[in-house]
Design an enzyme around this catalytic site. Structure first.
Site, PDB file in Angstrom:
ATOM      1  N   LYS A 189       0.807  -1.226   0.000  1.00 23.65           N
ATOM      2  CA  LYS A 189       0.000   0.000   0.000  1.00 23.65           C
ATOM      3  C   LYS A 189       0.841   1.278   0.000  1.00 23.65           C
ATOM      4  CE  LYS A 189      -4.096  -1.976   2.162  1.00 23.65           C
ATOM      5  NZ  LYS A 189      -5.095  -1.880   3.235  1.00 23.65           N
TER       6      LYS A 189
ATOM      7  N   ASN B  21      -4.994   1.975  -1.519  1.00 20.19           N
ATOM      8  CA  ASN B  21      -5.500   0.615  -1.732  1.00 20.19           C
ATOM      9  C   ASN B  21      -6.267   0.517  -3.042  1.00 20.19           C
ATOM     10  OD1 ASN B  21      -8.039   1.704  -1.265  1.00 20.19           O
ATOM     11  ND2 ASN B  21      -8.723   0.002   0.000  1.00 20.19           N
TER      12      ASN B  21
ATOM     13  N   ASP C 274     -10.270   2.271   2.642  1.00 18.64           N
ATOM     14  CA  ASP C 274     -10.384   1.498   3.885  1.00 18.64           C
ATOM     15  C   ASP C 274     -11.156   2.265   4.966  1.00 18.64           C
ATOM     16  OD1 ASP C 274      -8.954  -0.738   2.968  1.00 18.64           O
ATOM     17  OD2 ASP C 274      -7.041   0.201   3.474  1.00 18.64           O
TER      18      ASP C 274
END
Ligand code: ATR
Length: 270
Positions: free
Chosen positions: A66, A87, A103
């Site tokens: 990431k 991501n 996220d």
């Protein structure tokens, strides 16, 4: 014409993302395929370049890439810049690589779906690694009364809190300095993976509190078991996984899938 997407990770064999996005595609009628690709540890950028050269339009990125994904992007969303991680990669029509992180919004949507009110709540977040950095901005945007970041290495939590202090009432420290009660406690440490529990006081939870573990499994994590014994309602991170996927899908396709049936099917298959 089918558009190609994938998830990059290492290892990636057990990823649930291909199944989730296949379900979203079927539900929305979007013509996409989505595969799992194990990128080499020493050449993530090359793996993304090769995927684009083969017609790839976008990708999800998971452990351990990431931060590398963040570094290769030509344009970053404000929330990705804050998180220091990406991501979701999006190939723009101009050929540039755009980076986003979904996220945090995935976590907040899952909490909302469980009826958790973040506005005015006392929040405790455990851990100070990449997973926690990625969720602090949307948590603070939900206007909690206060947010405490507690970590095994206290200095990391203090630095993280300082990085986000312009967004709200946020403090950081070690586990020994944690003093409740809290309305929502989110475990963002990787302790659950090792079946370990951060050392926490017994009187952590306010009445009606929710304990959230970003990890998930067929059985409640050790943190959720511990929280349940102390009166908190437990929620695991399977919903966060599906919600972050839905937000990535939206960034790529402009369509919002219904996450509920996809989550229910995943739960049954755990
Ligand atoms: P991630 O990307 O999942 O956040 P990370 O950046 O390596 O991974 O961070 C892992 C987090 O879990 C850290 O906050 C780590 O604490 P330290 O900063 O003190 O290392 C925390 N962690 C890992 N194992 C733990 C354990 N057994 N008990 C408590 N915290 C733990």
């Amino acid at each position: 014409m089918t558009d190609h997407y994938c998830v990059f990770g290492h290892p990636i064999g057990h990823s649930k993302s291909p199944g989730i996005h296949a379900a979203f595609a079927e539900q929305t009628g979007e013509a996409i395929d989505y595969t799992a690709i194990e990128a080499p540890l020493d050449d993530f950028a090359g793996a993304w370049r090769d995927f684009v050269a083969a017609g790839g339009r976008g990708a999800n990125v998971t452990v351990p890439f990431k931060e590398e994904a963040f570094r290769l992007c030509e344009v970053l969303s404000p929330r990705a810049r804050r998180a220091g991680a990406v991501n979701t990669l999006i190939l723009g029509k101009d050929g540039q690589t755009y980076g986003d992180t979904t996220d945090g919004v995935g976590l907040v949507r899952d909490l909302e779906r469980h009826g958790v009110t973040l506005a005015g709540a006392r929040l405790l977040v455990l851990g100070a690694g990449g997973a926690v950095r990625g969720v602090l901005e949307p948590l603070l945007a939900a206007a909690p009364a206060s947010l405490v970041v507690a970590n095994r290495t206290a200095g990391k939590a203090e630095r993280l809190a300082a990085d986000f202090a312009d967004l709200g009432e946020v403090r950081g420290g070690g586990f020994d300095a944690v003093s409740g009660p809290f309305d929502v406690v989110i475990n963002g440490t990787s302790a659950s993976l090792a079946n370990e529990l951060p050392p926490l006081p017994d009187d952590l939870f306010a009445a009606g509190a929710t304990a959230y573990d970003m990890m998930y499994g067929a059985e409640p994590t050790v943190f959720l078991q511990w929280a349940g014994e102390r009166g908190a309602r437990g929620v695991d991170g399977l919903g966060m996984l599906v919600e972050q996927a839905a937000e990535s899908f939206f960034q790529w396709r402009g369509r919002r899938p219904d996450t509920t049936p996809v989550l229910e099917a995943l739960r049954r298959a755990l």
